[in-house]
Design a protein around this motif. Structure first.
Motif, mmCIF file in Angstrom:
data_model
loop_
_atom_site.group_PDB
_atom_site.id
_atom_site.type_symbol
_atom_site.label_atom_id
_atom_site.label_comp_id
_atom_site.label_asym_id
_atom_site.label_seq_id
_atom_site.Cartn_x
_atom_site.Cartn_y
_atom_site.Cartn_z
ATOM 1 N N SER A 26 0.832 -1.198 0.000
ATOM 2 C CA SER A 26 0.000 0.000 0.000
ATOM 3 C C SER A 26 0.868 1.250 0.000
ATOM 4 C CB SER A 26 -0.933 -0.003 1.210
ATOM 5 O OG SER A 26 -0.176 -0.051 2.388
ATOM 6 N N PHE A 27 2.044 1.094 0.517
ATOM 7 C CA PHE A 27 2.971 2.220 0.505
ATOM 8 C C PHE A 27 3.265 2.653 -0.933
ATOM 9 C CE2 PHE A 27 7.160 4.089 0.353
ATOM 10 C CZ PHE A 27 7.096 5.018 1.371
ATOM 11 N N PHE A 28 3.349 1.657 -1.807
ATOM 12 C CA PHE A 28 3.579 1.931 -3.226
ATOM 13 C C PHE A 28 2.491 2.850 -3.778
ATOM 14 C CE2 PHE A 28 6.146 0.170 -6.692
ATOM 15 C CZ PHE A 28 7.187 -0.366 -5.975
ATOM 16 N N VAL A 29 1.262 2.530 -3.408
ATOM 17 C CA VAL A 29 0.132 3.322 -3.899
ATOM 18 C C VAL A 29 0.290 4.766 -3.432
ATOM 19 C CG1 VAL A 29 -2.371 3.546 -3.920
ATOM 20 C CG2 VAL A 29 -1.321 1.284 -3.770
ATOM 21 N N GLU A 30 0.595 4.891 -2.153
ATOM 22 C CA GLU A 30 0.800 6.230 -1.600
ATOM 23 C C GLU A 30 1.869 6.975 -2.376
ATOM 24 O OE1 GLU A 30 0.227 8.004 1.517
ATOM 25 O OE2 GLU A 30 -1.555 6.839 2.002
ATOM 26 N N PHE A 31 2.957 6.265 -2.602
ATOM 27 C CA PHE A 31 4.093 6.921 -3.234
ATOM 28 C C PHE A 31 3.772 7.300 -4.678
ATOM 29 C CE2 PHE A 31 8.169 7.580 -5.154
ATOM 30 C CZ PHE A 31 8.890 8.205 -4.156
ATOM 31 N N LEU A 32 3.178 6.380 -5.386
ATOM 32 C CA LEU A 32 2.825 6.660 -6.785
ATOM 33 C C LEU A 32 1.895 7.862 -6.855
ATOM 34 C CD1 LEU A 32 2.174 3.005 -8.007
ATOM 35 C CD2 LEU A 32 4.007 4.510 -8.805
ATOM 36 N N GLU A 33 0.926 7.847 -5.955
ATOM 37 C CA GLU A 33 -0.035 8.935 -5.952
ATOM 38 C C GLU A 33 0.612 10.271 -5.595
ATOM 39 O OE1 GLU A 33 -3.869 9.096 -6.028
ATOM 40 O OE2 GLU A 33 -3.092 7.847 -7.640
ATOM 41 N N ALA A 34 1.542 10.221 -4.689
ATOM 42 C CA ALA A 34 2.173 11.468 -4.250
ATOM 43 C C ALA A 34 3.108 12.025 -5.315
ATOM 44 C CB ALA A 34 2.935 11.235 -2.944
ATOM 45 N N HIS A 35 3.737 11.145 -6.069
ATOM 46 C CA HIS A 35 4.818 11.628 -6.934
ATOM 47 C C HIS A 35 4.552 11.524 -8.424
ATOM 48 C CE1 HIS A 35 7.612 12.127 -3.581
ATOM 49 N NE2 HIS A 35 6.914 11.145 -3.046
ATOM 50 N N PHE A 36 3.704 10.586 -8.807
ATOM 51 C CA PHE A 36 3.584 10.352 -10.256
ATOM 52 C C PHE A 36 2.147 10.456 -10.744
ATOM 53 C CE2 PHE A 36 7.201 7.759 -8.696
ATOM 54 C CZ PHE A 36 8.220 8.496 -9.293
ATOM 55 N N ILE A 37 1.297 11.055 -9.913
ATOM 56 C CA ILE A 37 -0.114 11.079 -10.277
ATOM 57 C C ILE A 37 -0.358 11.753 -11.632
ATOM 58 C CG2 ILE A 37 -0.627 13.197 -8.954
ATOM 59 C CD1 ILE A 37 -2.914 10.166 -9.335
ATOM 60 N N ASP A 38 0.383 12.813 -11.892
ATOM 61 C CA ASP A 38 0.161 13.526 -13.159
ATOM 62 C C ASP A 38 0.539 12.660 -14.360
ATOM 63 O OD1 ASP A 38 -0.780 15.641 -11.788
ATOM 64 O OD2 ASP A 38 1.117 16.755 -11.796
ATOM 65 N N HIS A 39 1.655 11.961 -14.200
ATOM 66 C CA HIS A 39 2.091 11.092 -15.289
ATOM 67 C C HIS A 39 1.083 9.972 -15.518
ATOM 68 C CE1 HIS A 39 5.912 12.916 -13.877
ATOM 69 N NE2 HIS A 39 6.132 12.998 -15.175
ATOM 70 N N LEU A 40 0.624 9.397 -14.416
ATOM 71 C CA LEU A 40 -0.342 8.302 -14.528
ATOM 72 C C LEU A 40 -1.640 8.787 -15.158
ATOM 73 C CD1 LEU A 40 0.264 6.588 -11.073
ATOM 74 C CD2 LEU A 40 0.471 5.463 -13.292
ATOM 75 N N ARG A 41 -2.079 9.906 -14.695
ATOM 76 C CA ARG A 41 -3.348 10.439 -15.181
ATOM 77 C C ARG A 41 -3.269 10.697 -16.688
ATOM 78 N NH1 ARG A 41 -4.116 15.389 -12.173
ATOM 79 N NH2 ARG A 41 -4.782 14.136 -10.397
ATOM 80 N N ALA A 42 -2.177 11.318 -17.095
ATOM 81 C CA ALA A 42 -2.019 11.640 -18.518
ATOM 82 C C ALA A 42 -1.980 10.363 -19.364
ATOM 83 C CB ALA A 42 -0.744 12.450 -18.708
ATOM 84 N N ALA A 43 -1.262 9.370 -18.867
ATOM 85 C CA ALA A 43 -1.118 8.134 -19.636
ATOM 86 C C ALA A 43 -2.454 7.397 -19.743
ATOM 87 C CB ALA A 43 -0.061 7.246 -18.989
ATOM 88 N N ILE A 44 -3.159 7.310 -18.633
ATOM 89 C CA ILE A 44 -4.460 6.618 -18.627
ATOM 90 C C ILE A 44 -5.436 7.320 -19.575
ATOM 91 C CG2 ILE A 44 -6.480 6.072 -17.181
ATOM 92 C CD1 ILE A 44 -4.206 4.229 -16.535
ATOM 93 N N LYS A 45 -5.425 8.615 -19.499
ATOM 94 C CA LYS A 45 -6.326 9.408 -20.338
ATOM 95 C C LYS A 45 -6.018 9.140 -21.820
ATOM 96 C CE LYS A 45 -7.845 14.154 -20.961
ATOM 97 N NZ LYS A 45 -7.519 15.544 -20.700
ATOM 98 N N ARG A 46 -4.711 9.081 -22.085
ATOM 99 C CA ARG A 46 -4.303 8.917 -23.478
ATOM 100 C C ARG A 46 -4.645 7.525 -24.016
ATOM 101 N NH1 ARG A 46 1.830 10.002 -25.441
ATOM 102 N NH2 ARG A 46 1.753 8.850 -27.401
ATOM 103 N N PHE A 47 -4.443 6.494 -23.189
ATOM 104 C CA PHE A 47 -4.600 5.147 -23.739
ATOM 105 C C PHE A 47 -5.936 4.477 -23.412
ATOM 106 C CE2 PHE A 47 0.012 5.795 -23.613
ATOM 107 C CZ PHE A 47 0.270 5.641 -24.970
ATOM 108 N N ILE A 48 -6.673 4.993 -22.457
ATOM 109 C CA ILE A 48 -7.988 4.396 -22.187
ATOM 110 C C ILE A 48 -9.115 5.365 -22.555
ATOM 111 C CG2 ILE A 48 -9.466 3.250 -20.471
ATOM 112 C CD1 ILE A 48 -7.015 2.494 -18.905
ATOM 113 N N GLY A 49 -8.831 6.625 -22.332
ATOM 114 C CA GLY A 49 -9.869 7.612 -22.636
ATOM 115 C C GLY A 49 -10.110 8.495 -21.430
ATOM 116 N N PRO A 50 -10.872 9.567 -21.621
ATOM 117 C CA PRO A 50 -11.035 10.551 -20.541
ATOM 118 C C PRO A 50 -11.705 9.978 -19.291
ATOM 119 C CG PRO A 50 -12.407 11.096 -22.467
ATOM 120 C CD PRO A 50 -11.545 9.949 -22.858
#
Ligand code: ADP
Ligand code: MG
Length: 474
Positions: A49-73
């Motif tokens: 769960s720490f991973f989730v925290e960390f990803l969310e704290a540091h890479f949320i923008d990257h994740l959001r952009a990638a998901i939006k791009r490859f799955i949709g808004p």
């Protein structure tokens, strides 16, 4: 379409990889596994769960952009914690909201306190996926741990814990005893058995001192969270000699978080201590109170029968034969702890093979005298009084005087303390001989001396001088 999640995730990774540091990518993204893609939700598996925290704290923008791009808004990302398969998946809608997050006992770490690579102090080099070396000694098994009245509860609780880690009421299992009575042996036995029965579980044996050193390094490098996260991945965590953490507040604090996390997630904790928990000074009360959640079991000095079995077991393991007479002599005369018993046996065998002499009672006696300082057969109170008074240069009769002179009071208290430790006399008899006092006075004196031994370094030095005289001359 069944592999669609892999393709989508790989595409996301490509984009993310181009935009973050290589080391960050390796640390935080490579361990992630895509699991499924259903209704626009990509489920990925993460180590904790720490991973989730960390990803969310540091890479949320990257994740959001990638998901939006490859799955949709309307695309979503959901996390599944890998370490415990019974954990529910946590769905996090992007843009994320913390409300759905698994509880992380250490809270969100400040970004600057996190390093880019997680600590794995027990990594097996050469393997890509971090694997944990359990640090278990193969020969400390349950089979080799002789059972007796002295250890029955601890041994059977240990066995139970190894069979069903985290599933019994014995969590934590706290084992306590004086030195050399089998705590470490039992720890390894539990770890080995747990690993044998549950090869998928991550088992780790660690000495509290190692824990402290690792914590100190982590603190110095500003990566406490990684330290904590590492330990939170363990399924069966065995901490030997917890008393070492007395006064080490930083490590205690970190361990508190580790403890809570593991306990909440039904992971097994095994802890040993050379003192009863309530006697552990300079240990945080909230940590001590946690120890009471499980079972506290002690190990006593084995009785003569068990000592005999232990000797035979060790001889058998070493492929050595000793005459019964010698075995009996050893079992009778080494009454301090099992480690000393072993020490004498080893010296005996070494001597006999070096000198090419048969082992005799005489030789055994000599070795016991040399190696087992505390094996005192008959020490009388009178004998102790004489040594103490001689040390302080006061006539023994003075102990009976009604005086408040510090020197006399101190000598009397030390004599009482040593008599309790080394003679077979009762408290009442000790009191009678040390200045016609009652047993309550002896009890009080023993407490006073114990306290001073813990708090007064100079006193400790002086005391051990006197104690040496008592133990060496007898
Ligand atoms: P502690 O950690 O309590 O100081 P250890 O576990 O190191 O003690 O034990 C000291 C030695 O005594 C070890 O070599 C261990 O194998 C042995 N020992 C202790 N108790 C037993 C027992 N019940 N059966 C066999 N060996 C024992
Ligand atoms: Mg030990």
């Amino acid at each position: 379409m069944s592999n669609n999640h892999i393709e989508v995730w790989n595409n996301c990774l490509k984009v993310i990889k181009d935009n973050i540091a290589e080391q960050s990518f390796a640390t935080w993204f490579e361990p992630i596994r895509p699991v499924s893609l259903t209704d626009g939700t990509l489920l990925v598996e993460v180590p904790s769960s720490f991973f989730v925290e960390f990803l969310e704290a540091h890479f949320i923008d990257h994740l959001r952009a990638a998901i939006k791009r490859f799955i949709g808004p309307t695309g979503k990302l959901a996390y599944k914690i890998r370490m415990d398969s019974s954990d529910p998946s946590y769905t996090v809608t992007l843009p994320s909201s913390n409300r759905n997050f698994p509880k992380n006992p250490i809270g969100r770490p400040a970004p600057e306190t996190l390093s880019q690579s997680p600590i794995n102090p027990f990594a097996i080099p050469g393997l890509k996926k971090p694997q944990i070396e359990s640090q278990l000694k193969e020969n400390y098994t349950f089979d080799n741990f002789v059972e007796g009245d002295c250890n029955r509860l601890a041994r059977s609780a240990g066995l139970k814990v190894a069979q069903e880690p985290g599933k019994t009421a014995f969590n934590p299992l706290l084992i306590y005893s004086g030195t050399g009575l089998g705590k470490t042996h039992l720890c390894h036995a539990i770890g080995l058995e747990a690993k044998r029965l549950h090869p998928d579980l991550t088992v780790l044996y660690v000495q509290a001192e190692q824990l402290y050193n690792q914590y100190a390094t982590a603190a110095k490098n500003n990566n406490r969270p990684d330290f904590i996260r590492f330990y939170q991945m363990i399924d069966v965590l065995i901490i030997d000699d917890i008393q070492f953490l007395a006064g080490k507040t930083g490590t205690q604090e970190a361990f508190f978080h580790i403890f809570n996390y593991l306990h909440q997630n039904n992971k097994q904790l095994v802890i040993t201590s050379d003192k009863f928990p309530t006697e552990l000074q300079n240990m945080e009360t909230r940590l001590l109170s946690r120890f009471k959640w499980g079972l506290t079991a002690d190990l006593q000095m084995p009785d003569i029968e068990t000592r005999t079995f232990i000797i035979k077991e060790k001889l058998y393991l070493n492929g050595i034969v000793l005459p019964d007479e010698i075995i009996q002599y050893l079992a009778n005369n080494v009454r301090t702890n099992v480690r000393e018993l072993e020490g004498v046996m080893i010296s005996l065998m070494a001597q006999s093979s070096l000198n090419k002499k048969a082992i005799t009672i005489e030789m055994t006696q000599q070795i016991i005298d040399r190696f087992v300082r505390n094996t005192i057969k008959e020490v009388s109170v009178e004998y102790i009084i004489n040594i103490v008074c001689d040390y302080f240069k006061i006539p023994p009769e003075q102990l009976s005087l009604k005086t408040r002179k510090h020197q006399v009071v101190q000598a009397r208290q030390i004599a009482m303390f040593l008599s309790k430790r080394y003679s077979n006399a009762s408290l009442a008899s000790i009191g009678q001989q040390c200045g016609k006092k009652d047993h309550a006075t002896v009890h009080h004196a023993c407490k006073t001396i114990s306290n001073r031994l813990e708090t007064d370094k100079q006193f400790r030095v002086m005391f051990s001088d006197i104690e040496k005289k008592v133990t060496l001359q007898s």
